[in-house]
Write an enzyme that holds these catalytic residues in place. Sequence first.
Site, PDB file in Angstrom:
ATOM      1  CD1 TRP A  12      -2.460  -1.662  -0.054  1.00  0.00           C
ATOM      2  CD2 TRP A  12      -3.525  -0.441   1.482  1.00  0.00           C
ATOM      3  NE1 TRP A  12      -3.771  -2.049  -0.065  1.00  0.00           N
ATOM      4  CE2 TRP A  12      -4.458  -1.314   0.870  1.00  0.00           C
ATOM      5  CE3 TRP A  12      -3.965   0.417   2.479  1.00  0.00           C
ATOM      6  CZ2 TRP A  12      -5.801  -1.337   1.225  1.00  0.00           C
ATOM      7  CZ3 TRP A  12      -5.303   0.384   2.842  1.00  0.00           C
ATOM      8  CH2 TRP A  12      -6.210  -0.476   2.215  1.00  0.00           C
ATOM      9  CG  HIS A  99      10.002  -1.024  -2.916  1.00  0.00           C
ATOM     10  ND1 HIS A  99      10.019   0.129  -3.677  1.00  0.00           N
ATOM     11  CD2 HIS A  99       8.940  -1.751  -3.358  1.00  0.00           C
ATOM     12  CE1 HIS A  99       9.013   0.096  -4.531  1.00  0.00           C
ATOM     13  NE2 HIS A  99       8.349  -1.032  -4.370  1.00  0.00           N
ATOM     14  CD  GLU A 168       8.559  -3.973  -6.799  1.00  0.00           C
ATOM     15  OE1 GLU A 168       7.354  -3.752  -6.951  1.00  0.00           O
ATOM     16  OE2 GLU A 168       9.269  -3.358  -6.001  1.00  0.00           O
ATOM     17  N   GLY A 174       5.210   1.773 -11.634  1.00  0.00           N
ATOM     18  CA  GLY A 174       4.366   2.942 -11.828  1.00  0.00           C
ATOM     19  C   GLY A 174       4.308   3.472 -13.256  1.00  0.00           C
TER      20      GLY A 174
END
Length: 246
Positions: A12, A99, A168, A174
């Site tokens: 989130w 991340h 990723e 995005g």
Amino acid sequence: MTNKYMYFVANWKMYGNLSSLNTLNKVIKFSKSKEINKGRLIYCPPYTLISSFSKKFKNCQIGIGGQNCHESESYGANTGFINSRMLKNVGAHFVIIGHSENRENGENDNLINMKIKSALEAKLKVIFCIGETLIEKKNKKTQSILYKQIKAGLHGVKNKSNIFIAYEPIWAIGTGIIPKSIDLLKTVEFIKSKFKGKKPKVLYGGSVNPQNIQNLKEINNIDGFLIGGASQNAKKFIDIVKKTYT
């Protein structure tokens, strides 16, 4: 269509408040249906919501995780930070580490390595993110970058049974762009080849949505997905899971 047991991790990021709990009712109902008997849902909300999410999911099988943690497992004078023991204490069983958004803000491989060790010591399962930039991809350095990140991030970690790898590609996050199927298949295969013995679960993250899941699910060496924006919408998140199995 896939028959594999898959993981669906909802990251989130910096979104959500207490009113967001009401949006989870549909997901809870879905998690108890036969449609999800081959998958595991995991939510990683902001720190402020972990305890509330944990209570909300008390009577279902949805997992809870944090989005990062401090490298020290001990309590100390680190204003504004949360360590792995604190995450465990409020109900988390997973934590995302490495991340690209955090790497961009200064996390290096050595710091990530310390965080992973701290999280494992606290009995958390680690979702370890790796990925290359667009320039590195164009210069055909994807494999060398990923290997460097894996080697450094897991340096000194002997038992890797609680490690998930989340691939990723930074250029996909995005942007709405995902890797070509053949490239993703080869990259996941490469990641798994860097581990001796039992191979880790490898998740894919980066612009996963209900539209492109039709293509992503055909890549049979992927073990699940790390989902950002789409996971904040219950219907989209459920659709991603449903379409993975249909």
